[in-house]
Design a protein around this motif. Structure first.
Motif, PDB file in Angstrom:
ATOM      1  N   ARG A  90       1.036  -0.953   0.183  1.00  0.00           N
ATOM      2  CA  ARG A  90       0.487   0.141   0.121  1.00  0.00           C
ATOM      3  C   ARG A  90       0.990   1.365  -0.106  1.00  0.00           C
ATOM      4  O   ARG A  90       0.390   2.229  -0.993  1.00  0.00           O
ATOM      5  N   ARG A  91       1.934   1.444   0.893  1.00  0.00           N
ATOM      6  CA  ARG A  91       2.574   2.018   1.073  1.00  0.00           C
ATOM      7  C   ARG A  91       3.185   2.592  -0.376  1.00  0.00           C
ATOM      8  O   ARG A  91       3.423   3.869  -0.942  1.00  0.00           O
ATOM      9  N   THR A  97       2.503   6.335  -6.803  1.00  0.00           N
ATOM     10  CA  THR A  97       1.233   6.844  -7.412  1.00  0.00           C
ATOM     11  C   THR A  97       1.555   8.998  -7.429  1.00  0.00           C
ATOM     12  O   THR A  97       1.373   9.269  -8.345  1.00  0.00           O
ATOM     13  N   ARG A  98       2.440   9.060  -6.380  1.00  0.00           N
ATOM     14  CA  ARG A  98       2.614  10.344  -6.213  1.00  0.00           C
ATOM     15  C   ARG A  98       3.556  10.694  -7.382  1.00  0.00           C
ATOM     16  O   ARG A  98       3.471  12.020  -7.948  1.00  0.00           O
ATOM     17  N   LEU A  99       4.418  10.124  -7.235  1.00  0.00           N
ATOM     18  CA  LEU A  99       5.582  10.350  -8.220  1.00  0.00           C
ATOM     19  C   LEU A  99       5.485  10.013 -10.395  1.00  0.00           C
ATOM     20  O   LEU A  99       5.845  11.160 -10.789  1.00  0.00           O
ATOM     21  N   ALA A 105      -6.372   3.425 -13.213  1.00  0.00           N
ATOM     22  CA  ALA A 105      -6.772   2.888 -12.111  1.00  0.00           C
ATOM     23  C   ALA A 105      -6.075   0.824 -12.234  1.00  0.00           C
ATOM     24  O   ALA A 105      -5.336   0.014 -11.427  1.00  0.00           O
ATOM     25  N   GLU A 106      -6.345   0.369 -13.731  1.00  0.00           N
ATOM     26  CA  GLU A 106      -5.651  -0.237 -14.009  1.00  0.00           C
ATOM     27  C   GLU A 106      -4.096  -0.419 -13.644  1.00  0.00           C
ATOM     28  O   GLU A 106      -3.463  -1.709 -13.357  1.00  0.00           O
ATOM     29  N   ARG A 107      -3.329   0.415 -14.076  1.00  0.00           N
ATOM     30  CA  ARG A 107      -1.876   0.485 -13.826  1.00  0.00           C
ATOM     31  C   ARG A 107      -1.954  -0.120 -12.113  1.00  0.00           C
ATOM     32  O   ARG A 107      -0.844  -0.826 -12.087  1.00  0.00           O
ATOM     33  N   ARG A 108      -2.536   0.980 -11.451  1.00  0.00           N
ATOM     34  CA  ARG A 108      -2.186   0.389 -10.465  1.00  0.00           C
ATOM     35  C   ARG A 108      -2.658  -0.622  -9.355  1.00  0.00           C
ATOM     36  O   ARG A 108      -1.638  -1.329  -8.629  1.00  0.00           O
ATOM     37  N   GLN A 109      -3.420  -1.824  -9.590  1.00  0.00           N
ATOM     38  CA  GLN A 109      -4.041  -2.916  -9.061  1.00  0.00           C
ATOM     39  C   GLN A 109      -2.672  -3.856 -10.012  1.00  0.00           C
ATOM     40  O   GLN A 109      -2.523  -4.462  -9.549  1.00  0.00           O
ATOM     41  N   LEU A 110      -1.991  -3.304 -11.284  1.00  0.00           N
ATOM     42  CA  LEU A 110      -1.237  -3.801 -11.600  1.00  0.00           C
ATOM     43  C   LEU A 110       0.242  -4.120 -11.075  1.00  0.00           C
ATOM     44  O   LEU A 110       0.575  -5.449 -10.299  1.00  0.00           O
ATOM     45  N   TRP A 111      -0.081  -3.068 -10.205  1.00  0.00           N
ATOM     46  CA  TRP A 111       1.896  -2.888  -9.401  1.00  0.00           C
ATOM     47  C   TRP A 111       1.481  -3.599  -8.297  1.00  0.00           C
ATOM     48  O   TRP A 111       2.262  -4.326  -7.473  1.00  0.00           O
ATOM     49  N   GLN A 112       0.552  -3.477  -8.295  1.00  0.00           N
ATOM     50  CA  GLN A 112      -0.046  -4.438  -6.711  1.00  0.00           C
ATOM     51  C   GLN A 112       0.190  -5.668  -6.199  1.00  0.00           C
ATOM     52  O   GLN A 112       0.011  -6.272  -5.938  1.00  0.00           O
ATOM     53  N   ARG A 113      -0.675  -5.904  -8.149  1.00  0.00           N
ATOM     54  CA  ARG A 113      -0.727  -7.318  -8.032  1.00  0.00           C
ATOM     55  C   ARG A 113       1.157  -8.177  -8.081  1.00  0.00           C
ATOM     56  O   ARG A 113       1.779  -9.105  -7.420  1.00  0.00           O
ATOM     57  N   TRP A 114       1.691  -7.158  -8.261  1.00  0.00           N
ATOM     58  CA  TRP A 114       3.525  -7.713  -9.055  1.00  0.00           C
ATOM     59  C   TRP A 114       3.982  -7.310  -7.149  1.00  0.00           C
ATOM     60  O   TRP A 114       5.035  -8.105  -6.898  1.00  0.00           O
ATOM     61  N   LEU A 115       3.649  -6.187  -6.780  1.00  0.00           N
ATOM     62  CA  LEU A 115       4.078  -5.562  -5.078  1.00  0.00           C
ATOM     63  C   LEU A 115       3.473  -7.292  -4.838  1.00  0.00           C
ATOM     64  O   LEU A 115       4.501  -7.675  -3.936  1.00  0.00           O
TER      65      LEU A 115
END
Length: 184
Positions: A90-91, A97-99, A105-115
């Motif tokens: 989450r952090r 996202t700030r950078l 939303a799809e990109r953020r979900q992909l990042w979440q899955r990878w992390l």
């Protein structure tokens, strides 16, 4: 419980202080991937006075901070507290996202899955290393063993940007990590 939640969401950022790391050669798991890497800088990361992790940046000859994503390097975090995968993920996403500005939303979900796939829950003393793979993404090691690989250069740039980008939310941390790499 509230204090623990605040600390967990601060898993990646807070106030910086110089770390007592004295090693001059990269740990074995990093030397095997980056044989000529040297220590650029290290520091202890604190949030509200509580130690969170010790960070060390290992860089290859020719590394420049202005184009960090174009170089092989490793960032290693040795955790000083226990954190869940969810808190670290989450952090990380909040800072990326700030950078990035306004990722979809799809990109953020992909990042979440990878992390989530790359990071376990961590306990005090665990080490997570991220190795930038020269435009090829990032390799993640936990306690010296591979736990993830994200073959996406933009993800790697934003992930490492949490610590190394000029726009980081923690410029003092960036300056300390880059202190011996030839500029900030």
């Amino acid at each position: 419980m509230k204090r623990r939640t605040i600390l967990m969401t601060a898993a990646l950022l807070g106030s910086a202080g110089v770390c007592a790391a004295t090693a001059t050669s990269a740990p074995p798991e990093l030397r095997s991937v980056l044989p000529s890497a040297t220590l650029s800088g290290s520091m202890r990361f604190r949030y509200w006075g509580f130690p969170v992790y010790d960070a060390s940046l290992w860089v290859q000859p020719g590394f420049t901070s202005q184009a960090f994503e174009r170089h092989g390097f490793a960032l290693q975090l040795r955790y000083l507290r226990d954190f869940t995968n969810a808190a670290i993920t989450r952090r990380s996403i909040d800072e990326m996202t700030r950078l990035a500005g306004s990722p979809t939303a799809e990109r953020r979900q992909l990042w979440q899955r990878w992390l989530q796939d790359a990071f376990p829950d961590v306990q005090e003393g665990d080490r997570i290393s991220g190795i930038n793979r020269l435009g090829d993404g990032v390799l993640f090691l936990t306690n010296g063993r591979q736990t993830g690989m994200v073959a996406d250069a933009e993800f790697a740039r934003l992930f490492f940007g949490i610590w190394l980008a000029a726009g980081t939310s923690e410029p003092a941390m960036r300056q300390t990590l880059l202190s011996h790499s030839g500029g900030s």
